[in-house]
Design a protein around this motif. Structure first.
Motif, PDB file in Angstrom:
ATOM      1  N   GLU A  94       0.832  -1.186   0.000  1.00 24.09           N
ATOM      2  CA  GLU A  94       0.000   0.000   0.000  1.00 24.09           C
ATOM      3  C   GLU A  94       0.875   1.247   0.000  1.00 24.09           C
ATOM      4  N   TYR A  95       0.511   2.215  -0.828  1.00 22.15           N
ATOM      5  CA  TYR A  95       1.272   3.460  -0.960  1.00 22.15           C
ATOM      6  C   TYR A  95       0.359   4.653  -0.770  1.00 22.15           C
ATOM      7  N   LEU A  96       0.978   5.802  -0.475  1.00 21.43           N
ATOM      8  CA  LEU A  96       0.251   7.059  -0.418  1.00 21.43           C
ATOM      9  C   LEU A  96       0.661   7.914  -1.605  1.00 21.43           C
ATOM     10  N   PHE A  97      -0.333   8.386  -2.364  1.00 19.94           N
ATOM     11  CA  PHE A  97      -0.115   9.341  -3.440  1.00 19.94           C
ATOM     12  C   PHE A  97      -0.719  10.654  -2.971  1.00 19.94           C
ATOM     13  N   GLU A  98      -0.287  11.736  -3.578  1.00 21.93           N
ATOM     14  CA  GLU A  98      -0.779  13.055  -3.196  1.00 21.93           C
ATOM     15  C   GLU A  98      -1.182  13.823  -4.447  1.00 21.93           C
ATOM     16  N   ALA A  99      -2.283  14.546  -4.378  1.00 17.34           N
ATOM     17  CA  ALA A  99      -2.698  15.453  -5.441  1.00 17.34           C
ATOM     18  C   ALA A  99      -2.736  16.847  -4.836  1.00 17.34           C
ATOM     19  N   ASP A 100      -1.890  17.732  -5.342  1.00 15.23           N
ATOM     20  CA  ASP A 100      -1.762  19.076  -4.800  1.00 15.23           C
ATOM     21  C   ASP A 100      -1.129  19.961  -5.876  1.00 15.23           C
ATOM     22  N   PRO A 101      -1.739  21.096  -6.188  1.00 14.69           N
ATOM     23  CA  PRO A 101      -1.183  21.943  -7.248  1.00 14.69           C
ATOM     24  C   PRO A 101       0.070  22.725  -6.840  1.00 14.69           C
ATOM     25  N   SER A 102       0.388  22.774  -5.559  1.00 17.67           N
ATOM     26  CA  SER A 102       1.524  23.588  -5.105  1.00 17.67           C
ATOM     27  C   SER A 102       2.857  22.918  -5.442  1.00 17.67           C
ATOM     28  N   GLU A 103       3.919  23.676  -5.358  1.00 16.23           N
ATOM     29  CA  GLU A 103       5.274  23.174  -5.612  1.00 16.23           C
ATOM     30  C   GLU A 103       5.946  22.688  -4.328  1.00 16.23           C
ATOM     31  N   ALA A 104       5.186  22.562  -3.255  1.00 17.63           N
ATOM     32  CA  ALA A 104       5.740  22.114  -1.974  1.00 17.63           C
ATOM     33  C   ALA A 104       6.253  20.684  -2.087  1.00 17.63           C
ATOM     34  N   ALA A 105       7.107  20.307  -1.154  1.00 13.83           N
ATOM     35  CA  ALA A 105       7.637  18.943  -1.113  1.00 13.83           C
ATOM     36  C   ALA A 105       6.519  17.967  -0.744  1.00 13.83           C
ATOM     37  N   ASN A 106       6.727  16.700  -1.067  1.00 14.59           N
ATOM     38  CA  ASN A 106       5.748  15.668  -0.719  1.00 14.59           C
ATOM     39  C   ASN A 106       5.515  15.630   0.787  1.00 14.59           C
ATOM     40  N   SER A 107       4.295  15.312   1.159  1.00 14.26           N
ATOM     41  CA  SER A 107       3.994  15.079   2.569  1.00 14.26           C
ATOM     42  C   SER A 107       4.699  13.804   3.012  1.00 14.26           C
ATOM     43  N   ALA A 108       4.837  13.622   4.312  1.00 16.18           N
ATOM     44  CA  ALA A 108       5.517  12.440   4.855  1.00 16.18           C
ATOM     45  C   ALA A 108       4.849  11.153   4.376  1.00 16.18           C
ATOM     46  N   GLY A 109       5.651  10.220   3.877  1.00 18.87           N
ATOM     47  CA  GLY A 109       5.160   8.921   3.442  1.00 18.87           C
ATOM     48  C   GLY A 109       4.625   8.867   2.021  1.00 18.87           C
ATOM     49  N   VAL A 110       4.551   9.998   1.337  1.00 21.34           N
ATOM     50  CA  VAL A 110       4.014  10.048  -0.027  1.00 21.34           C
ATOM     51  C   VAL A 110       5.101   9.645  -1.025  1.00 21.34           C
ATOM     52  N   VAL A 111       4.775   8.712  -1.925  1.00 22.94           N
ATOM     53  CA  VAL A 111       5.754   8.257  -2.921  1.00 22.94           C
ATOM     54  C   VAL A 111       5.524   8.865  -4.297  1.00 22.94           C
ATOM     55  N   CYS A 112       4.331   9.401  -4.537  1.00 19.91           N
ATOM     56  CA  CYS A 112       4.006   9.927  -5.860  1.00 19.91           C
ATOM     57  C   CYS A 112       3.135  11.165  -5.687  1.00 19.91           C
ATOM     58  N   ARG A 113       3.489  12.261  -6.353  1.00 20.10           N
ATOM     59  CA  ARG A 113       2.747  13.515  -6.211  1.00 20.10           C
ATOM     60  C   ARG A 113       2.270  14.009  -7.567  1.00 20.10           C
ATOM     61  N   PHE A 114       0.966  14.194  -7.681  1.00 18.74           N
ATOM     62  CA  PHE A 114       0.362  14.759  -8.881  1.00 18.74           C
ATOM     63  C   PHE A 114       0.167  16.250  -8.643  1.00 18.74           C
ATOM     64  N   ARG A 115       0.793  17.080  -9.407  1.00 17.51           N
ATOM     65  CA  ARG A 115       0.663  18.533  -9.261  1.00 17.51           C
ATOM     66  C   ARG A 115      -0.542  19.000 -10.071  1.00 17.51           C
ATOM     67  N   THR A 116      -1.704  18.848  -9.439  1.00 13.04           N
ATOM     68  CA  THR A 116      -2.956  19.202 -10.089  1.00 13.04           C
ATOM     69  C   THR A 116      -3.997  19.571  -9.043  1.00 13.04           C
ATOM     70  N   THR A 117      -5.047  20.231  -9.484  1.00 14.65           N
ATOM     71  CA  THR A 117      -6.169  20.576  -8.609  1.00 14.65           C
ATOM     72  C   THR A 117      -7.300  19.595  -8.867  1.00 14.65           C
ATOM     73  N   LEU A 118      -7.784  18.956  -7.812  1.00  9.46           N
ATOM     74  CA  LEU A 118      -8.922  18.059  -7.917  1.00  9.46           C
ATOM     75  C   LEU A 118     -10.187  18.803  -7.521  1.00  9.46           C
ATOM     76  N   THR A 119     -11.307  18.436  -8.150  1.00 11.59           N
ATOM     77  CA  THR A 119     -12.586  19.084  -7.884  1.00 11.59           C
ATOM     78  C   THR A 119     -13.497  18.133  -7.119  1.00 11.59           C
ATOM     79  N   PRO A 120     -13.865  18.495  -5.869  1.00  7.00           N
ATOM     80  CA  PRO A 120     -14.796  17.642  -5.118  1.00  7.00           C
ATOM     81  C   PRO A 120     -16.076  17.387  -5.919  1.00  7.00           C
ATOM     82  N   GLY A 121     -16.567  16.151  -5.845  1.00  6.30           N
ATOM     83  CA  GLY A 121     -17.768  15.770  -6.587  1.00  6.30           C
ATOM     84  C   GLY A 121     -17.450  15.091  -7.910  1.00  6.30           C
ATOM     85  N   GLN A 122     -16.215  15.239  -8.398  1.00  5.96           N
ATOM     86  CA  GLN A 122     -15.805  14.527  -9.605  1.00  5.96           C
ATOM     87  C   GLN A 122     -15.222  13.165  -9.216  1.00  5.96           C
TER      88      GLN A 122
END
Length: 154
Positions: A94-122
Motif C-alpha cells: 500500500e502506498y500514499l499518493f498526493e494530489a496538490d497543485p503547489s510546488e511544496a515537497a511531498n507530505s511524509a510517506g508520499v511516494v508519488c505527487r500529482f501537481r494538479t487541482t482536484l474538484t470535489p464531486g468529480q
C-alpha cells in the motif's frame, strides 16, 4: 579475459536476436483504496500497486464528472503524470499518493505527487505508465495501463 568475452558476446546477441515482440508490455493498474481531503486543495490517495518491471515509470491521473469518464477519457495520453525515478521499483504493498497543485515537497510517506487541482464531486482514476521500447527503430514511448477503479473526490 571475462570483460573481453562480454564485450564481444553481448553485442552479437543483440544484433542476431530476432525473437522479440514489438507489442508493448501491459502494466498492471493500481487499486485505489481511499481518498482524503486534507484541505487547501491537498488530497491523499491510498493505493495498492505492484509494478516491479524494469520498464515501470510512474502513474497518470484522470478525472471526470462521471466514473465512466474518469476511467475512459477521450485521450489516455492526456492527464497529470507522476513519473518516478527509473530505479523506483514498486513492490506489492500500500502506498500514499498526493494530489496538490503547489510546488511544496511531498507530505511524509508520499511516494508519488500529482501537481494538479482536484474538484470535489468529480471522480478520479489512475493508470500505470510503462516504457515501450521499439528495437526496430530505436525509439521509446510511454504506454499506459488499463484504468484503475474510480473514486469519488470528497
Amino acid at each position: 579475459m571475462r570483460g573481453l568475452f562480454l564485450s564481444i558476446w553481448l553485442p552479437a546477441v543483440f544484433v542476431t536476436c530476432t525473437n522479440y515482440s514489438t507489442t508493448p508490455s501491459v502494466q498492471a493498474p493500481p487499486t485505489l483504496v481511499s481518498i482524503e481531503n486534507k484541505g487547501n486543495s491537498n488530497f491523499i490517495i491510498k493505493v495498492r500497486a505492484q509494478n516491479p518491471e524494469l520498464i515501470f515509470r510512474g502513474y497518470r491521473l484522470h478525472t471526470g464528472i462521471t466514473e465512466q469518464e474518469s476511467r475512459n477519457p477521450i485521450d489516455v495520453n492526456i492527464g497529470t503524470d507522476c513519473v518516478l525515478a527509473p530505479t523506483a521499483v514498486v513492490q506489492p504493498t500500500e502506498y500514499l499518493f498526493e494530489a496538490d497543485p503547489s510546488e511544496a515537497a511531498n507530505s511524509a510517506g508520499v511516494v508519488c505527487r500529482f501537481r494538479t487541482t482536484l474538484t470535489p464531486g468529480q471522480f478520479l482514476s489512475i493508470r500505470t505508465l510503462g516504457l515501450a521500447i521499439n528495437l526496430q527503430n530505436s525509439t521509446s514511448t510511454l504506454s499506459v495501463s488499463p484504468p484503475s477503479n474510480s473514486l469519488l473526490i470528497p
